[in-house]
Design a protein around this motif. Structure first.
Motif, PDB file in Angstrom:
ATOM      1  N   PRO A  34       0.500  -0.901  -0.146  1.00 26.07           N
ATOM      2  CA  PRO A  34       0.079  -0.634   0.113  1.00 26.07           C
ATOM      3  C   PRO A  34       0.313   1.373  -0.099  1.00 26.07           C
ATOM      4  CG  PRO A  34       0.316  -1.044   2.193  1.00 26.07           C
ATOM      5  CD  PRO A  34       1.087  -2.357   1.406  1.00 26.07           C
ATOM      6  N   PRO A  35       0.856   2.405  -0.287  1.00 21.44           N
ATOM      7  CA  PRO A  35       1.231   3.216  -0.091  1.00 21.44           C
ATOM      8  C   PRO A  35       1.604   3.894   0.713  1.00 21.44           C
ATOM      9  CG  PRO A  35      -1.213   4.190  -1.959  1.00 21.44           C
ATOM     10  CD  PRO A  35      -1.429   2.348  -0.502  1.00 21.44           C
ATOM     11  N   TRP A  40       1.437   5.330   6.956  1.00 20.62           N
ATOM     12  CA  TRP A  40       1.394   6.049   7.769  1.00 20.62           C
ATOM     13  C   TRP A  40      -0.234   6.621   8.724  1.00 20.62           C
ATOM     14  CZ3 TRP A  40       5.379   7.615  11.014  1.00 20.62           C
ATOM     15  CH2 TRP A  40       5.487   8.031  11.322  1.00 20.62           C
ATOM     16  N   ALA A  41      -0.987   6.862   7.562  1.00 25.30           N
ATOM     17  CA  ALA A  41      -2.216   7.412   8.374  1.00 25.30           C
ATOM     18  C   ALA A  41      -2.776   6.444   9.267  1.00 25.30           C
ATOM     19  CB  ALA A  41      -3.475   7.841   7.767  1.00 25.30           C
ATOM     20  N   GLU A  42      -2.952   4.717   8.409  1.00 28.23           N
ATOM     21  CA  GLU A  42      -3.509   4.042   9.824  1.00 28.23           C
ATOM     22  C   GLU A  42      -2.531   3.842  11.314  1.00 28.23           C
ATOM     23  OE1 GLU A  42      -3.214   0.462   7.749  1.00 28.23           O
ATOM     24  OE2 GLU A  42      -4.748   1.091   5.735  1.00 28.23           O
ATOM     25  N   LEU A  43      -0.735   4.426  10.754  1.00 28.05           N
ATOM     26  CA  LEU A  43      -0.564   4.216  12.193  1.00 28.05           C
ATOM     27  C   LEU A  43      -0.524   5.218  13.310  1.00 28.05           C
ATOM     28  CD1 LEU A  43       3.170   3.223  11.476  1.00 28.05           C
ATOM     29  CD2 LEU A  43       1.918   1.367  12.156  1.00 28.05           C
ATOM     30  N   GLY A  46      -3.791   4.880  14.836  1.00 25.99           N
ATOM     31  CA  GLY A  46      -4.169   3.704  15.975  1.00 25.99           C
ATOM     32  C   GLY A  46      -2.886   4.338  17.151  1.00 25.99           C
ATOM     33  N   ASN A  47      -2.077   5.037  16.612  1.00 27.77           N
ATOM     34  CA  ASN A  47      -1.975   5.737  18.226  1.00 27.77           C
ATOM     35  C   ASN A  47      -2.306   6.716  18.634  1.00 27.77           C
ATOM     36  OD1 ASN A  47       0.664   6.221  19.831  1.00 27.77           O
ATOM     37  ND2 ASN A  47       1.139   8.345  18.586  1.00 27.77           N
ATOM     38  N   LYS A  48      -3.520   7.253  18.094  1.00 27.85           N
ATOM     39  CA  LYS A  48      -4.149   7.829  18.145  1.00 27.85           C
ATOM     40  C   LYS A  48      -5.126   7.491  19.410  1.00 27.85           C
ATOM     41  CE  LYS A  48      -3.988  12.315  15.400  1.00 27.85           C
ATOM     42  NZ  LYS A  48      -4.145  12.741  14.507  1.00 27.85           N
ATOM     43  N   ARG A  49      -5.584   6.107  18.957  1.00 23.95           N
ATOM     44  CA  ARG A  49      -6.235   5.205  19.825  1.00 23.95           C
ATOM     45  C   ARG A  49      -5.425   5.225  21.058  1.00 23.95           C
ATOM     46  NH1 ARG A  49      -7.606   3.223  14.343  1.00 23.95           N
ATOM     47  NH2 ARG A  49      -5.985   1.674  15.577  1.00 23.95           N
ATOM     48  N   TYR A  50      -4.467   4.848  20.748  1.00 28.28           N
ATOM     49  CA  TYR A  50      -4.029   4.484  22.083  1.00 28.28           C
ATOM     50  C   TYR A  50      -3.854   5.146  23.442  1.00 28.28           C
ATOM     51  CZ  TYR A  50       0.602   2.413  24.830  1.00 28.28           C
ATOM     52  OH  TYR A  50       0.924   2.437  25.751  1.00 28.28           O
ATOM     53  N   LEU A  51      -3.256   5.965  23.105  1.00 30.31           N
ATOM     54  CA  LEU A  51      -3.123   7.346  24.078  1.00 30.31           C
ATOM     55  C   LEU A  51      -4.277   7.905  24.023  1.00 30.31           C
ATOM     56  CD1 LEU A  51      -0.372   9.888  22.191  1.00 30.31           C
ATOM     57  CD2 LEU A  51      -0.036   8.154  23.425  1.00 30.31           C
ATOM     58  N   ALA A  52      -5.568   7.265  24.207  1.00 32.20           N
ATOM     59  CA  ALA A  52      -6.946   7.189  24.327  1.00 32.20           C
ATOM     60  C   ALA A  52      -8.072   6.914  25.150  1.00 32.20           C
ATOM     61  CB  ALA A  52      -8.033   7.935  22.784  1.00 32.20           C
TER      62      ALA A  52
END
Length: 68
Positions: A34-35, A40-43, A46-52
């Motif tokens: 994938p591009p 990067w957008a998926e990572l 996921g990082n934002k979900r983890y922090l929240a």
């Protein structure tokens, strides 16, 4: 900040894990990459979900069976 850096620390491991991504098995065509922007957008999402504190639920048994 340390949490964000820890969760992104896996990036180099993922980049070098061709076998874990299913490459190099049999005569099957290699999967299309994938591009970079999508990865990067998926990572970052996921990082934002983890922090929240809101992890994404996944059916890991089914995912594992699909990879086997």
């Amino acid at each position: 900040m340390k949490r964000a850096l820890r969760s992104l620390a896996i990036l180099p491991l993922l980049a070098n894990s061709g076998v874990a991504l299913g490459q190099g098995h049999g005569n099957a065509a290699p999967p299309q990459n994938p591009p970079a922007e999508k990865i990067w957008a998926e990572l970052m999402a996921g990082n934002k979900r983890y922090l929240a504190g809101k992890p994404e639920s996944r059916n890991l048994v089914r995912l594992r069976q699909g990879l086997a």
